[in-house]
Design an enzyme around this catalytic site. Structure first.
Site, PDB file in Angstrom:
ATOM      1  CD  GLU A 115     -50.549  15.593  25.579  1.00 55.82           C
ATOM      2  OE1 GLU A 115     -50.073  16.559  24.960  1.00 55.82           O
ATOM      3  OE2 GLU A 115     -50.045  15.147  26.613  1.00 55.82           O
ATOM      4  NE  ARG A 192     -42.246  23.739  31.997  1.00 56.42           N
ATOM      5  CZ  ARG A 192     -41.401  24.398  31.195  1.00 56.42           C
ATOM      6  NH1 ARG A 192     -40.969  25.598  31.508  1.00 56.42           N
ATOM      7  NH2 ARG A 192     -40.992  23.842  30.083  1.00 56.42           N
TER       8      ARG A 192
END
Ligand code: ZN
Length: 314
Positions: A115, A192
Site C-alpha cells: 500500500e 495487528r
C-alpha cells in the site's frame, strides 16, 4: 470504450474515525466516526457501484467479471487495486500485512497487501509509524515479548504532501490527525501487532502476534521515495511511485492538459479543486475509472488528482 466509469464510494465507521470526510470532502457520511471512504473498490467487503451511464448500478466486481474488455482483459481473478481516503481522528493500531504468497496460504485466493499513502492533510506535529528497530527476528521476538513498544516502533513526523510506500512485512500505523489517500492491492488482510492497550466496547481488539512475527521484515528498510516531476502544457505530473503492483501519480491541472489513456485501466481521484474531463464536470471527492482503449482525453480547470494504473500486462 469512450465512457468514463464514475464510482460511488462506500463509507466505513471505525473506532478511530472522524467527520472530515463530511467537512472536507462533502460526502454524506453515516455518523461522526467514519474512518474510511472506499472510493474505488471491488473487494467483497466493499464493492462500489457505477454511478451513471451504460453500467449504472453495476458493481465493480461484476464489471470486472462480465466486461473484462473494460480493463484490458487482465488475468487477475479480481479487480486488483483499492483506493481509499482515510480520516484518522485517533491512532490506528500498529499493524503489518502479508505478501501474496503468505496471504494465499492464510486465506486462499487472497492478495497480499502493498500500500502507499499520499498525505492530503494533517494536524501540526502529526507523526506516522513506519518500521521498527530490531536488528533481526530474534531481537524482534524478544522486544515484542517484553512489550518494549516505544523502543521497537519507529515514528517520524509528517506533513501535507508527503508520500510513503508500505511494502508487505513493514510495521506501520497512521496516527491521529492524518487524512490521506491510500492506493493498495485489493486486500483486507491485516495483522495487528499492538493496539496501545486500548479497549473497544470494554475489550481489547484481537492481536495477531504470531502472524505478525511471521511476516515482519528484519531489519526494516525504508522505501526511498524520489518523486519525478514533469511539466506539461496545462500543469504538472508527479510520479510518486512505480511499483510492480501500481504506479501512482499526482496531477496538478491549471488550464487544459491533453493526456492519453494507454493502460489497461486508470483510476482517478480528484483531491482538490474542480474542472472537467472531456467536458464532464468533476470536483474534489469524485472518483472514476478510465477504461481500456479510451485513448486521448483532456483535463481542464484548477485541480489536483491522484491517478493509478498497473504498468504491466497481466
Ligand atoms: Zn496497512
Amino acid at each position: 470504450m469512450r465512457e468514463i466509469l464514475f464510482v460511488k464510494p462506500i463509507f466505513k465507521t471505525m473506532i478511530w474515525g472522524g467527520n472530515r470526510l463530511r467537512t472536507d470532502f462533502n460526502y454524506d457520511i453515516p455518523g461522526d466516526n467514519v474512518g474510511e471512504c472506499w472510493a474505488i473498490s471491488a473487494h467483497p467487503s466493499g464493492d462500489c457501484e457505477i454511478k451513471a451511464g451504460t453500467y449504472k448500478g453495476e458493481t465493480l466486481s461484476r464489471l470486472w467479471t462480465n466486461h473484462p474488455e473494460l480493463f484490458g482483459n487482465r488475468k487477475e481473478k479480481a479487480f486488483p487495486l483499492l483506493i481509499k481516503i482515510i480520516d484518522a481522528k485517533k491512532d490506528l493500531s500498529i499493524q503489518v500485512h502479508p505478501d501474496d504468497a503468505y496471504a494465499d496460504k492464510y486465506q486462499p485466493g487472497s492478495f497480499g497487501k502493498t500500500e502507499c499513502w499520499y498525505v492530503l492533510d494533517c494536524d501540526e506535529n502529526t507523526e506516522i509509524v513506519i518500521g521498527h528497530n530490531a536488528k533481526d527476528k530474534k531481537e524482534l521476538v524478544r522486544m515484542i515479548e517484553e512489550k518494549r513498544w516505544k523502543e521497537l516502533i519507529r515514528v517520524k513526523p509528517i506533513k501535507k504532501g508527503d508520500f510513503f510506500q508500505i511494502t508487505p512485512g513493514t510495521v506501520h500505523a497512521i496516527k491521529a490527525g492524518t487524512m490521506l489517500l491510500e492506493t493498495q492491492q485489493s486486500s483486507d488482510i491485516t495483522f495487528r501487532l499492538y493496539d496501545y492497550d486500548r479497549l473497544d466496547n470494554g475489550k481489547p481488539r484481537q492481536l495477531h502476534i504470531k502472524e505478525s512475527i511471521d511476516v515482519i521484515s528484519c531489519p526494516h528498510r525504508d522505501v526511498v521515495i524520489d518523486p519525478k516531476i514533469t511539466g506539461w502544457e496545462g500543469g504538472t505530473i508527479t510520479e510518486l511511485i512505480n511499483d510492480k503492483h501500481y504506479t501512482v501519480q499526482k496531477i496538478d491541472i491549471d488550464g487544459t492538459m491533453a493526456m492519453e489513456q494507454d493502460k489497461d485501466f486508470m483510476n482517478v481521484s480528484v483531491i482538490d479543486g474542480e474542472g472537467e474531463i472531456d467536458n464532464i464536470k468533476i470536483a474534489k471527492g469524485d472518483h472514476f475509472i478510465i477504461p481500456f482503449g479510451y485513448g486521448q482525453f483532456s483535463l481542464t480547470g484548477k485541480m489536483s488528482l491522484i491517478r493509478s494504473f498497473i504498468d504491466n500486462r497481466a
